[in-house]
Write a protein that holds these residues in place. Structure first.
Motif, PDB file in Angstrom:
ATOM      1  N   ASN A   1      -9.160  17.684  -8.493  1.00 23.57           N
ATOM      2  CA  ASN A   1      -9.887  18.549  -9.126  1.00 23.57           C
ATOM      3  C   ASN A   1      -9.100  19.856  -9.563  1.00 23.57           C
ATOM      4  OD1 ASN A   1     -12.187  16.972  -9.233  1.00 23.57           O
ATOM      5  ND2 ASN A   1     -13.018  17.997  -7.476  1.00 23.57           N
ATOM      6  N   GLU A   2      -8.372  20.390  -8.776  1.00 24.20           N
ATOM      7  CA  GLU A   2      -7.452  21.424  -8.931  1.00 24.20           C
ATOM      8  C   GLU A   2      -6.577  21.321 -10.021  1.00 24.20           C
ATOM      9  OE1 GLU A   2      -3.994  23.991  -6.742  1.00 24.20           O
ATOM     10  OE2 GLU A   2      -5.455  23.311  -5.651  1.00 24.20           O
ATOM     11  N   GLU A   3      -5.924  20.109  -9.932  1.00 22.07           N
ATOM     12  CA  GLU A   3      -4.783  19.888 -10.925  1.00 22.07           C
ATOM     13  C   GLU A   3      -5.336  19.446 -12.372  1.00 22.07           C
ATOM     14  OE1 GLU A   3      -0.694  19.334 -11.905  1.00 22.07           O
ATOM     15  OE2 GLU A   3      -1.615  20.072 -10.163  1.00 22.07           O
ATOM     16  N   VAL A   4      -6.617  18.832 -12.520  1.00 24.50           N
ATOM     17  CA  VAL A   4      -7.021  18.425 -13.572  1.00 24.50           C
ATOM     18  C   VAL A   4      -7.425  19.812 -14.365  1.00 24.50           C
ATOM     19  CG1 VAL A   4      -9.199  17.578 -14.689  1.00 24.50           C
ATOM     20  CG2 VAL A   4      -7.972  16.367 -13.048  1.00 24.50           C
ATOM     21  N   ARG A   5      -8.109  20.667 -13.375  1.00 26.56           N
ATOM     22  CA  ARG A   5      -8.370  21.926 -14.141  1.00 26.56           C
ATOM     23  C   ARG A   5      -6.942  22.641 -14.551  1.00 26.56           C
ATOM     24  NH1 ARG A   5     -13.282  21.541 -11.441  1.00 26.56           N
ATOM     25  NH2 ARG A   5     -15.086  22.860 -12.572  1.00 26.56           N
ATOM     26  N   ARG A   6      -6.279  22.694 -13.897  1.00 20.47           N
ATOM     27  CA  ARG A   6      -4.740  23.353 -14.653  1.00 20.47           C
ATOM     28  C   ARG A   6      -4.427  22.847 -15.735  1.00 20.47           C
ATOM     29  NH1 ARG A   6      -1.922  25.969 -10.850  1.00 20.47           N
ATOM     30  NH2 ARG A   6      -2.763  24.696  -8.983  1.00 20.47           N
ATOM     31  N   LYS A   7      -4.269  21.361 -15.839  1.00 22.78           N
ATOM     32  CA  LYS A   7      -3.931  20.778 -17.250  1.00 22.78           C
ATOM     33  C   LYS A   7      -4.637  21.049 -18.150  1.00 22.78           C
ATOM     34  CE  LYS A   7      -0.983  17.224 -14.681  1.00 22.78           C
ATOM     35  NZ  LYS A   7       0.381  17.705 -15.077  1.00 22.78           N
TER      36      LYS A   7
ATOM     37  N   MET B   1     -17.179  30.894 -23.628  1.00 21.42           N
ATOM     38  CA  MET B   1     -15.640  30.365 -23.355  1.00 21.42           C
ATOM     39  C   MET B   1     -14.932  31.492 -22.891  1.00 21.42           C
ATOM     40  SD  MET B   1     -15.067  27.168 -24.063  1.00 21.42           S
ATOM     41  CE  MET B   1     -16.809  27.115 -23.272  1.00 21.42           C
ATOM     42  N   LYS B   2     -14.874  32.742 -23.130  1.00 22.55           N
ATOM     43  CA  LYS B   2     -14.234  33.622 -22.401  1.00 22.55           C
ATOM     44  C   LYS B   2     -14.120  34.120 -21.111  1.00 22.55           C
ATOM     45  CE  LYS B   2     -12.888  36.506 -26.490  1.00 22.55           C
ATOM     46  NZ  LYS B   2     -12.809  37.926 -27.160  1.00 22.55           N
ATOM     47  N   THR B   3     -15.789  33.825 -20.849  1.00 20.02           N
ATOM     48  CA  THR B   3     -16.307  34.063 -19.368  1.00 20.02           C
ATOM     49  C   THR B   3     -15.806  32.951 -18.456  1.00 20.02           C
ATOM     50  OG1 THR B   3     -18.347  35.084 -20.169  1.00 20.02           O
ATOM     51  CG2 THR B   3     -18.329  34.060 -18.197  1.00 20.02           C
ATOM     52  N   LEU B   4     -15.690  31.548 -19.185  1.00 22.45           N
ATOM     53  CA  LEU B   4     -15.315  30.374 -18.506  1.00 22.45           C
ATOM     54  C   LEU B   4     -14.094  30.538 -18.185  1.00 22.45           C
ATOM     55  CD1 LEU B   4     -16.086  27.836 -17.327  1.00 22.45           C
ATOM     56  CD2 LEU B   4     -15.861  26.707 -19.303  1.00 22.45           C
ATOM     57  N   TYR B   5     -13.171  31.041 -19.107  1.00 19.58           N
ATOM     58  CA  TYR B   5     -11.499  30.899 -19.158  1.00 19.58           C
ATOM     59  C   TYR B   5     -11.306  31.965 -17.936  1.00 19.58           C
ATOM     60  CZ  TYR B   5      -6.695  31.638 -20.009  1.00 19.58           C
ATOM     61  OH  TYR B   5      -5.512  31.523 -19.817  1.00 19.58           O
ATOM     62  N   LEU B   6     -11.834  33.091 -17.952  1.00 19.81           N
ATOM     63  CA  LEU B   6     -11.547  34.028 -16.830  1.00 19.81           C
ATOM     64  C   LEU B   6     -12.099  33.389 -15.477  1.00 19.81           C
ATOM     65  CD1 LEU B   6     -12.604  37.238 -18.707  1.00 19.81           C
ATOM     66  CD2 LEU B   6     -10.249  36.464 -17.989  1.00 19.81           C
ATOM     67  N   GLU B   7     -13.111  32.938 -15.244  1.00 23.85           N
ATOM     68  CA  GLU B   7     -13.603  32.047 -14.156  1.00 23.85           C
ATOM     69  C   GLU B   7     -12.708  31.181 -13.720  1.00 23.85           C
ATOM     70  OE1 GLU B   7     -17.515  30.576 -15.041  1.00 23.85           O
ATOM     71  OE2 GLU B   7     -18.410  32.614 -14.648  1.00 23.85           O
TER      72      GLU B   7
ATOM     73  N   GLU C   1      -9.186  30.851 -14.439  1.00 17.55           N
ATOM     74  CA  GLU C   1      -8.229  31.412 -14.106  1.00 17.55           C
ATOM     75  C   GLU C   1      -8.081  32.114 -12.668  1.00 17.55           C
ATOM     76  OE1 GLU C   1      -6.678  34.426 -16.982  1.00 17.55           O
ATOM     77  OE2 GLU C   1      -5.030  33.135 -17.474  1.00 17.55           O
ATOM     78  N   ALA C   2      -9.255  32.748 -12.510  1.00 20.77           N
ATOM     79  CA  ALA C   2      -9.664  33.211 -11.099  1.00 20.77           C
ATOM     80  C   ALA C   2      -9.495  32.242 -10.258  1.00 20.77           C
ATOM     81  CB  ALA C   2     -10.643  34.123 -11.228  1.00 20.77           C
ATOM     82  N   ALA C   3     -10.034  31.075 -10.290  1.00 18.50           N
ATOM     83  CA  ALA C   3     -10.282  29.964  -9.297  1.00 18.50           C
ATOM     84  C   ALA C   3      -8.787  29.166  -8.983  1.00 18.50           C
ATOM     85  CB  ALA C   3     -11.128  28.944  -9.817  1.00 18.50           C
ATOM     86  N   LEU C   4      -7.974  29.218 -10.224  1.00 17.25           N
ATOM     87  CA  LEU C   4      -6.621  28.810 -10.106  1.00 17.25           C
ATOM     88  C   LEU C   4      -5.838  29.517  -9.369  1.00 17.25           C
ATOM     89  CD1 LEU C   4      -6.107  26.958 -13.457  1.00 17.25           C
ATOM     90  CD2 LEU C   4      -6.390  25.847 -11.375  1.00 17.25           C
TER      91      LEU C   4
END
Length: 221
Positions: free
Chosen positions: A161-167, A206-212, A214-217
């Motif tokens: 899941n982490e790798e998928v989100r990273r890509k 989208m901006k909120t989701l992107y920041l979340e 990024e923080a999770a990664l």
């Protein structure tokens, strides 16, 4: 009564006084009626004819950009529906093939939406920009929500899941850029307020989701 409308448009084409601008409008009408009748191939052909007539008129007095933009937008919408119809599933060979097909439809729809935007019609710009950004947002959500392979244990699932989100976080960045550009252009050309509002809401989401994400990664490192 879609077919009655098709026959009416066909009768109009045969009239001697019909000019090229009228033919553009007739082809657009035929595309809409064919689409309503479920004849998608004929609808695509009619919309493509509108764009062909527009290009021909551009060499002379100029064509109607509003009709051309609508034809391009409707072509994008038809391709979006094909994109949505592709469902991802295992085994891996099937997943790879379907993901490739899905992405292929996304790129075709993107080209058609961008074409609609480039005609510069204020009524189409915001709508096409929203639909395009939504495609990338949807692809992100689809991939992230897709279940990991059954053979993975709990630790492997977490890593997967982490790798998928990273890509795929790049898809969020793409959606944000599209929403921002479409909103800026739409405001400048006084596009429909309803579409501008949808763009504003989508951009904020989208901006909120992107920041979340990024923080999770970062936390996962």
């Amino acid at each position: 009564r879609w077919w009655d409308a098709v026959y009416a448009f066909e009768n109009l084409v045969s009239l001697d006084w019909i000019d090229e601008h009228d033919r553009m409008e007739i082809q657009l009408g035929k595309g809409i009626t064919f689409e309503g009748a479920g004849e998608l191939t004929l609808a695509e052909s009619a919309y493509s004819r509108v764009l062909s007539l527009y290009r021909r008129l551009q060499r002379g007095l100029g064509g109607d950009k509003t009709m051309a933009a609508e034809a391009a937008f409707r072509l994008g919408e038809m391709t979006r529906k094909k994109y949505e119809a592709v469902e991802l599933s295992y085994p891996m060979e099937v997943l790879t093939e379907r993901l490739e097909t899905k992405c292929g439809y996304l790129l075709t729809a993107q080209n058609r939406y961008i074409r609609a935007i480039r005609f510069g019609d204020s009524h189409t710009i915001a709508a096409a920009g929203y639909r395009l950004g939504d495609l990338y947002e949807n692809l992100y959500e689809t991939i992230v929500a897709f279940a990991p392979p059954d053979e993975l244990d709990a630790d492997q699932v977490a890593l997967y899941n982490e790798e998928v989100r990273r890509k795929v976080i790049v898809l969020l960045k793409k959606a944000i850029r599209i929403y921002e550009k479409s909103l800026k252009l739409g405001r400048r050309l006084h596009s429909s307020e309803s579409w501008l509002k949808q763009l504003e809401v989508a951009l904020a989401r989208m901006k909120t989701l992107y920041l979340e994400e990024e923080a999770a990664l970062r936390d996962a490192l």
